[in-house]
Design an enzyme around this catalytic site. Structure first.
Site, PDB file in Angstrom:
ATOM      1  N   VAL A 102      47.068  49.677  44.489  1.00  0.00           N
ATOM      2  CA  VAL A 102      45.793  50.708  44.222  1.00  0.00           C
ATOM      3  C   VAL A 102      46.456  51.910  43.724  1.00  0.00           C
ATOM      4  CG1 VAL A 102      44.473  52.083  45.682  1.00  0.00           C
ATOM      5  CG2 VAL A 102      44.599  49.725  46.059  1.00  0.00           C
ATOM      6  N   TYR A 115      34.923  59.065  24.880  1.00  0.00           N
ATOM      7  CA  TYR A 115      35.026  57.688  25.405  1.00  0.00           C
ATOM      8  C   TYR A 115      34.966  56.789  24.292  1.00  0.00           C
ATOM      9  CZ  TYR A 115      34.136  53.177  27.292  1.00  0.00           C
ATOM     10  OH  TYR A 115      34.166  51.566  27.291  1.00  0.00           O
ATOM     11  N   SER A 127      38.370  57.453  22.368  1.00  0.00           N
ATOM     12  CA  SER A 127      39.612  57.125  23.091  1.00  0.00           C
ATOM     13  C   SER A 127      39.756  55.559  22.767  1.00  0.00           C
ATOM     14  CB  SER A 127      39.454  57.348  24.536  1.00  0.00           C
ATOM     15  OG  SER A 127      38.670  56.690  25.305  1.00  0.00           O
TER      16      SER A 127
END
Length: 241
Positions: A57, A147, A150
């Site tokens: 995580v 987005y 990228s």
């Protein structure tokens, strides 16, 4: 065929959607899989679905994300860079924070993780790196300018590194999904008029499922895919056409 027994794999953004489906596919092929996400509860729930998996995580927006993840996983043989942030905004309303968040997770983290994990692959002369891009590399969405940019940059980086890593037995490829039925798209696709408009742009006339991406990922991560590198593979029902 497609036996990954003894291989270790880290898949970013793998607590749901394409990443989770890819993790299950690699685990079934024998790989030891590390699931990454930023939410501990989602990671815990995902672990119940993937045999033998472990959780790593960490928010990939952190500048030290690669160092933190490596401390959890150690060296891996397969790195799938699937995590990304997608923020919808018209070109004239994109804020600095929205720009920085998407570039940080979608592009910078990819570089950091490759810089951290690739040396082991190069030294052992075997490794697989798969970046997960988007159909927007070719057919950008008007409300996802950063987005799309990228993802195009990430695909270019994959091709650049593929040429450098090929002599060492390490392949680098990019998978470019189209519209996939994942939690990210659930709200937008629940609008019937929007969904109909999306479907009109897909020659296959259906929304993809996460598992539609997994055959290609398994091939690219296996010995059977050893002669494929520097490629961009669309999995989009023909949407880019």
């Amino acid at each position: 065929m497609f036996d990954l027994t003894g291989k270790k794999a880290l898949i970013t953004g793998s607590t749901q959607g394409i990443g989770l489906s890819a993790a299950l596919t690699l685990a079934k092929a024998g790989a030891k899989v590390w699931l990454n996400g930023s939410n501990a509860e989602k990671a815990s729930a995902a672990l119940e679905k993937v045999p033998g998996a472990s959780a790593a995580v960490c928010d990939l927006g952190r500048p030290d994300c690669a160092e933190v993840l490596y401390g959890m996983t150690g060296d891996v043989d397969i790195l799938i860079l699937n995590a990304s942030v997608q923020i919808r905004a018209s070109w004239d309303r994109i804020t600095d924070g929205e720009f920085d968040r998407q570039i940080s997770v979608n592009l910078r983290a990819s570089l950091k993780l490759i810089q951290t994990y690739a040396p082991h692959m190069l030294a052992q002369r075997w490794g697989r790196i798969v970046t997960v891009g988007s159909v927007q590399q070719r057919k950008p969405h008007k409300d996802m300018l950063i987005y799309a940019a990228s993802k195009a940059a990430q695909e270019n980086m994959a091709r650049n590194l593929a040429k450098q890593f090929a002599p060492f037995g390490v392949t680098v490829n990019n998978l470019a999904p189209g519209v996939i039925d994942t939690p990210r798209n659930e709200e937008a696709l629940s609008d019937e008029s929007y969904r109909d408009a999306v479907l009109r742009g897909i020659p296959a006339s259906r929304i993809g499922q996460p598992e539609d991406c997994c055959g290609q990922i398994l091939l690219l991560c296996s010995d059977e895919g050893r002669y494929i590198t520097g490629e961009n593979i669309f999995v989009d029902g023909g949407m880019q056409l």
